[in-house]
Design an enzyme around this catalytic site. Structure first.
Site, PDB file in Angstrom:
ATOM      1  N   GLY A   1      58.123  85.837  33.112  1.00 58.43           N
ATOM      2  CA  GLY A   1      58.491  85.745  34.498  1.00 58.43           C
ATOM      3  C   GLY A   1      58.130  87.014  35.182  1.00 58.43           C
ATOM      4  O   GLY A   1      58.904  87.436  35.994  1.00 58.43           O
ATOM      5  N   ALA A   2      57.091  87.673  34.723  1.00 56.63           N
ATOM      6  CA  ALA A   2      56.844  89.007  34.984  1.00 56.63           C
ATOM      7  C   ALA A   2      56.585  89.205  36.495  1.00 56.63           C
ATOM      8  O   ALA A   2      56.575  90.128  37.083  1.00 56.63           O
ATOM      9  CB  ALA A   2      55.518  89.533  34.239  1.00 56.63           C
TER      10      ALA A   2
ATOM     11  N   PHE B   1      73.370  92.374  33.991  1.00 55.37           N
ATOM     12  CA  PHE B   1      72.995  93.579  33.304  1.00 55.37           C
ATOM     13  C   PHE B   1      73.282  94.739  34.068  1.00 55.37           C
ATOM     14  O   PHE B   1      72.995  96.052  33.527  1.00 55.37           O
ATOM     15  CB  PHE B   1      71.553  93.660  33.480  1.00 55.37           C
ATOM     16  CG  PHE B   1      70.717  92.896  32.099  1.00 55.37           C
ATOM     17  CD1 PHE B   1      70.884  93.460  30.879  1.00 55.37           C
ATOM     18  CD2 PHE B   1      70.334  91.480  32.058  1.00 55.37           C
ATOM     19  CE1 PHE B   1      70.542  92.741  29.693  1.00 55.37           C
ATOM     20  CE2 PHE B   1      69.916  90.811  31.198  1.00 55.37           C
ATOM     21  CZ  PHE B   1      69.993  91.432  30.054  1.00 55.37           C
TER      22      PHE B   1
ATOM     23  N   HIS C   1      78.136  89.044  48.437  1.00 58.14           N
ATOM     24  CA  HIS C   1      76.722  88.906  48.067  1.00 58.14           C
ATOM     25  C   HIS C   1      75.638  88.691  49.343  1.00 58.14           C
ATOM     26  O   HIS C   1      76.286  88.239  50.700  1.00 58.14           O
ATOM     27  CB  HIS C   1      76.183  87.738  47.106  1.00 58.14           C
ATOM     28  CG  HIS C   1      76.816  88.285  45.855  1.00 58.14           C
ATOM     29  ND1 HIS C   1      77.813  88.140  45.203  1.00 58.14           N
ATOM     30  CD2 HIS C   1      76.095  88.545  44.718  1.00 58.14           C
ATOM     31  CE1 HIS C   1      78.154  88.412  44.039  1.00 58.14           C
ATOM     32  NE2 HIS C   1      76.873  88.920  43.712  1.00 58.14           N
TER      33      HIS C   1
ATOM     34  N   LYS D   1      72.207  83.932  48.034  1.00 58.89           N
ATOM     35  CA  LYS D   1      72.659  83.133  47.101  1.00 58.89           C
ATOM     36  C   LYS D   1      73.162  81.801  47.011  1.00 58.89           C
ATOM     37  O   LYS D   1      73.826  81.550  48.061  1.00 58.89           O
ATOM     38  CB  LYS D   1      73.719  84.198  46.525  1.00 58.89           C
ATOM     39  CG  LYS D   1      74.326  84.132  45.449  1.00 58.89           C
ATOM     40  CD  LYS D   1      75.519  85.161  44.859  1.00 58.89           C
ATOM     41  CE  LYS D   1      76.041  84.695  43.373  1.00 58.89           C
ATOM     42  NZ  LYS D   1      74.937  84.701  42.517  1.00 58.89           N
TER      43      LYS D   1
HETATM   44  P1  NAP Z   1      62.244  84.857  40.708  1.00 54.39           P
HETATM   45  O1  NAP Z   1      62.016  85.973  41.697  1.00 54.39           O
HETATM   46  O2  NAP Z   1      62.155  83.248  41.432  1.00 54.39           O
HETATM   47  O3  NAP Z   1      61.295  84.934  39.598  1.00 54.39           O
HETATM   48  C1  NAP Z   1      61.185  83.985  38.559  1.00 54.39           C
HETATM   49  C2  NAP Z   1      59.808  84.047  38.138  1.00 54.39           C
HETATM   50  O4  NAP Z   1      59.677  83.192  36.758  1.00 54.39           O
HETATM   51  C3  NAP Z   1      58.568  83.547  38.985  1.00 54.39           C
HETATM   52  O5  NAP Z   1      57.612  84.494  39.042  1.00 54.39           O
HETATM   53  C4  NAP Z   1      58.378  82.137  38.475  1.00 54.39           C
HETATM   54  O6  NAP Z   1      57.131  81.649  38.849  1.00 54.39           O
HETATM   55  C5  NAP Z   1      58.523  82.252  37.107  1.00 54.39           C
HETATM   56  N1  NAP Z   1      58.706  81.120  36.121  1.00 54.39           N
HETATM   57  C6  NAP Z   1      59.115  79.975  36.656  1.00 54.39           C
HETATM   58  N2  NAP Z   1      59.029  79.111  35.592  1.00 54.39           N
HETATM   59  C7  NAP Z   1      58.606  79.836  34.479  1.00 54.39           C
HETATM   60  C8  NAP Z   1      58.198  79.295  33.207  1.00 54.39           C
HETATM   61  N3  NAP Z   1      58.329  78.043  32.675  1.00 54.39           N
HETATM   62  N4  NAP Z   1      57.491  80.478  32.421  1.00 54.39           N
HETATM   63  C9  NAP Z   1      57.325  81.528  32.879  1.00 54.39           C
HETATM   64  N5  NAP Z   1      57.517  82.176  34.123  1.00 54.39           N
HETATM   65  C10 NAP Z   1      58.258  81.050  34.847  1.00 54.39           C
HETATM   66  O7  NAP Z   1      63.774  85.039  40.348  1.00 54.39           O
HETATM   67  P2  NAP Z   1      64.396  86.400  40.100  1.00 54.39           P
HETATM   68  O8  NAP Z   1      65.286  86.903  41.209  1.00 54.39           O
HETATM   69  O9  NAP Z   1      63.589  87.274  39.485  1.00 54.39           O
HETATM   70  O10 NAP Z   1      65.514  85.816  38.921  1.00 54.39           O
HETATM   71  C11 NAP Z   1      65.266  85.336  37.880  1.00 54.39           C
HETATM   72  C12 NAP Z   1      66.612  84.914  37.087  1.00 54.39           C
HETATM   73  O11 NAP Z   1      67.268  85.981  36.672  1.00 54.39           O
HETATM   74  C13 NAP Z   1      67.404  83.970  37.881  1.00 54.39           C
HETATM   75  O12 NAP Z   1      68.076  83.199  37.281  1.00 54.39           O
HETATM   76  C14 NAP Z   1      68.365  85.038  38.375  1.00 54.39           C
HETATM   77  O13 NAP Z   1      69.764  84.333  38.666  1.00 54.39           O
HETATM   78  C15 NAP Z   1      68.662  85.788  37.078  1.00 54.39           C
HETATM   79  N6  NAP Z   1      69.449  87.330  37.657  1.00 54.39           N
HETATM   80  C16 NAP Z   1      69.885  87.573  36.479  1.00 54.39           C
HETATM   81  C17 NAP Z   1      70.405  89.158  36.635  1.00 54.39           C
HETATM   82  C18 NAP Z   1      71.173  89.583  35.446  1.00 54.39           C
HETATM   83  O14 NAP Z   1      71.851  90.637  35.474  1.00 54.39           O
HETATM   84  N7  NAP Z   1      71.288  88.770  34.395  1.00 54.39           N
HETATM   85  C19 NAP Z   1      70.212  89.731  37.712  1.00 54.39           C
HETATM   86  C20 NAP Z   1      69.522  89.336  38.715  1.00 54.39           C
HETATM   87  C21 NAP Z   1      68.922  87.743  38.539  1.00 54.39           C
HETATM   88  P3  NAP Z   1      56.930  80.758  40.108  1.00 54.39           P
HETATM   89  O15 NAP Z   1      57.623  81.466  41.199  1.00 54.39           O
HETATM   90  O16 NAP Z   1      55.649  80.543  40.304  1.00 54.39           O
HETATM   91  O17 NAP Z   1      57.749  79.301  39.958  1.00 54.39           O
END
Ligand code: NAP
Length: 250
Positions: free
Chosen positions: A8-9, A108, A135, A139
């Site tokens: 998900g880089a 985190f 938020h 969201k």
């Molecule tokens: P984002 O910007 O949409 O990033 C997700 C990335 O994953 C995108 O580049 C996406 O590509 C890619 N992806 C989708 N399907 C994939 C697959 N099968 N294999 C590999 N990569 C894939 O989302 P974000 O804001 O970074 O958030 C990501 C997740 O982290 C969410 O669930 C969010 O709720 C969570 N989060 C958690 C925390 C924590 O503290 N635990 C904090 C913030 C966010 P495409 O765009 O091309 O689909």
């Protein structure tokens, strides 16, 4: 050096993780993969820990694949249910490498994890308790998973202490009293300019305690992510661990 691959880089979180790993003196980036890339290149031969921040619809399959490939995983993607967690437990039990580990943190941010912990500690000493989460307006879920968790933790601490239900004489409610989670009222604010914030209000006659955590930027999650990577790399955390509090020595 701890070899880290990021899945998900290209995402908002994943790109911060790539930057954080590149900036950490004890880590080196192995692979930075995103949607459409082949995860099977990530193996124990090149990666000590994989970090997964993708989308809820993809995370289970990704983590199962990484387990099958013998790699430890730190997961930040949301959307984990008890059933999905059970699947991870089963996969780990049959994992190819002894002592394989998966760590999942719904949040985190160290400030949020500590706020949750402090709320739990304070809960038995106050008659009233409510949670307000605030938020950014993009969201999609309300209340936040973190606020739900805080409310449940407060409720459990109150139950353990034998407290009566929180006092509330509201006779009419058009929704202003928020969602009642395990007896605790939880309120959600969505406001342009905000990021992720939580306030726990506790009251007794003549006094109030406010515990507030503010996450102003996604960078706030990185110390927690790097801590989890280091914990898995040092070993001793075989199986599934959920929640950053488990690594904070509270
Ligand atoms: P984002 O910007 O949409 O990033 C997700 C990335 O994953 C995108 O580049 C996406 O590509 C890619 N992806 C989708 N399907 C994939 C697959 N099968 N294999 C590999 N990569 C894939 O989302 P974000 O804001 O970074 O958030 C990501 C997740 O982290 C969410 O669930 C969010 O709720 C969570 N989060 C958690 C925390 C924590 O503290 N635990 C904090 C913030 C966010 P495409 O765009 O091309 O689909």
């Amino acid at each position: 050096m701890i070899r880290v691959s990021v899945v998900g880089a290209k995402g908002r979180m994943g790109s911060h993780v790539v930057e954080a790993v590149n900036g950490a003196e004890d880590m080196q980036l192995a692979f930075a993969l995103d949607a459409g890339d082949d995860l099977s290149v990530i193996t124990p031969g090149n990666t000590d820990v994989a970090v997964e921040f993708t989308v809820p619809s993809a995370t289970l399959d990704n983590v199962l694949a990484l387990i099958a490939q013998g790699v430890d995983v730190v997961v930040g993607t949301t959307g984990w249910t008890d059933e999905r967690l059970d699947q991870i437990g089963v996969a780990l039990a049959g994992a190819p490498r002894a002592n394989q580990a998966v760590f999942i943190a719904p949040n985190f941010a160290i400030s949020a994890v500590l706020a949750d912990h402090f709320a739990k500690l304070a809960a038995p000493y106050f008659e009233s308790a409510e949670v307000v989460e605030l938020h950014h307006p993009n969201k999609v879920d309300a209340p936040s998973g973190t606020a739900l968790h805080t409310a449940q933790a407060i409720a459990q601490a109150r139950r353990d202490a034998g407290l009566a239900p929180v006092p509330d004489n509201t006779q009419t409610d058009g929704g202003s009293r928020g969602q009642v989670v395990d007896g605790i009222h939880v309120h959600a604010v969505r406001l342009r300019g905000l990021n992720a914030h939580e306030e726990v209000l506790m009251g007794n006659a003549g006094e109030q305690l406010t515990i507030r955590a503010d996450s102003f930027d996604r960078i706030s999650f990185m110390p927690g992510v790097l801590l989890a990577v280091r914990k898995l790399a040092e070993g001793g955390h075989a199986g599934l661990t959920v929640g950053l509090d488990r690594f904070l020595d509270l």
